[in-house]
Design a protein around this motif. Sequence first.
Motif, short mmCIF file in Angstrom:
data_model
loop_
_atom_site.label_atom_id
_atom_site.label_comp_id
_atom_site.label_asym_id
_atom_site.label_seq_id
_atom_site.Cartn_x
_atom_site.Cartn_y
_atom_site.Cartn_z
N GLU A 1 -61.12 2.10 -8.92
CA GLU A 1 -62.22 1.88 -7.98
C GLU A 1 -62.00 2.65 -6.66
N ILE A 2 -60.73 3.01 -6.40
CA ILE A 2 -60.43 3.70 -5.13
C ILE A 2 -60.44 5.22 -5.31
N ALA A 3 -59.72 5.67 -6.32
CA ALA A 3 -59.67 7.11 -6.60
C ALA A 3 -59.02 7.34 -7.95
N ALA A 4 -59.30 8.50 -8.51
CA ALA A 4 -58.68 8.84 -9.79
C ALA A 4 -57.48 9.74 -9.52
N PRO B 1 -61.18 -4.87 -1.77
CA PRO B 1 -62.49 -4.34 -2.17
C PRO B 1 -63.57 -4.62 -1.13
N SER B 2 -63.54 -5.80 -0.52
CA SER B 2 -64.61 -6.13 0.42
C SER B 2 -64.52 -5.27 1.68
N ARG C 1 -64.75 8.58 -0.94
CA ARG C 1 -65.48 7.53 -1.66
C ARG C 1 -65.75 6.32 -0.78
N GLY C 2 -65.54 6.48 0.51
CA GLY C 2 -65.87 5.41 1.45
C GLY C 2 -64.75 4.42 1.72
#
Length: 342
Positions: free
Chosen positions: A222-225, A237-238, A276-277
């Motif tokens: 979810e953060i980076a590949a 995550p929040s 990715r923010g």
Amino acid sequence: MAALRHSDIVGHVQLGRGGFGLTASKPMWRKASTSERRKMVVEEVRRQEEAQRTAKAVSLAKQGQWTRWEGLEKRKLDWRDLWGMEASNISFIIRATNDVLPSPKNLHQWYGEDPTCALCPTPATLKHILTGCKTSLTQGRYTWRHNQVLKRLAAVLESKRNAINSLPFKAITSITAPSAFIREGQKKPNNPPAKPEVGQLSMARDWKMLVDIGQRLIFPAEIAATTLRPDVVIWSPSLKSVYITELTVPWESSVEEAYERKKLRYTELAADAQQRGWKAKVYPMEVGCRGFVASSTIRLLKDLGIHGQALRQTIRSISEAAERSSQWIWMKRKDSCWAHRS
Ligand SMILES: [Zn+2]
């Protein structure tokens, strides 16, 4: 009781292969009372000073090397630390810090012996044995030590993470809480202000954590590949906030170099996450192989809200893990087979 500063303790050089005098009297040390132990340490320091004056063959340039190390916290060894230690541990720290252990290279200098490493065809300095031997690396000796330190760090971070996640989101204000239980006529106690949550973790309650120990760390998709495997990833995550940390247990004078290398390695990953923010922070941490904890490690712990007594305990614990593991690696320097402890 007067503190024995680091400089008092490690600034004295023990020469030759005689070793720390306390080692021979190990059982005596164990049974000794506080005042007896104090006397023994003072006696030992005196003995070392004498040895230093009479020895001619040994380079004194080695002494005080540690004063030139950069990026490391000053280390205090006080009497309390010493009481708890085995004499052989004290001996190891002092001699390793001053690089006067009987490494093949030192034995060569002192007595003309073969300077070759018992595990590989390289002249073996203490630095080689503790951080630079290719055979040791292949056999996993350094990885084992790294993981010993990482386990202790991870345990502290995990308990901090759990503590933060289980806190109510906003600290209860003094208006709604304890005063409600005061009976009429009772004096209102002076409520101490609610302890402010410190540290960057306090902004969220959904912190997750992965440690590259036991099973291979796979960086959260979810953060980076990435195929990179940092030692610890802590993320919310929040908050879309992630801490990427990588531990190194280097030779003390290589601490800054290790820091730069690791920082560089994770720059791209941090940039990817940011695109990715995510707010990404890279924290390389170093704990010197002779137990000197780098400022970088302390910065991370403080940023994550570990302070005071807890911080001191953590520093002591990781310092001890590095030092004891290095002592084991030193003891096993001639064993071609590697068998580690727990
Ligand atoms: Zn070697």
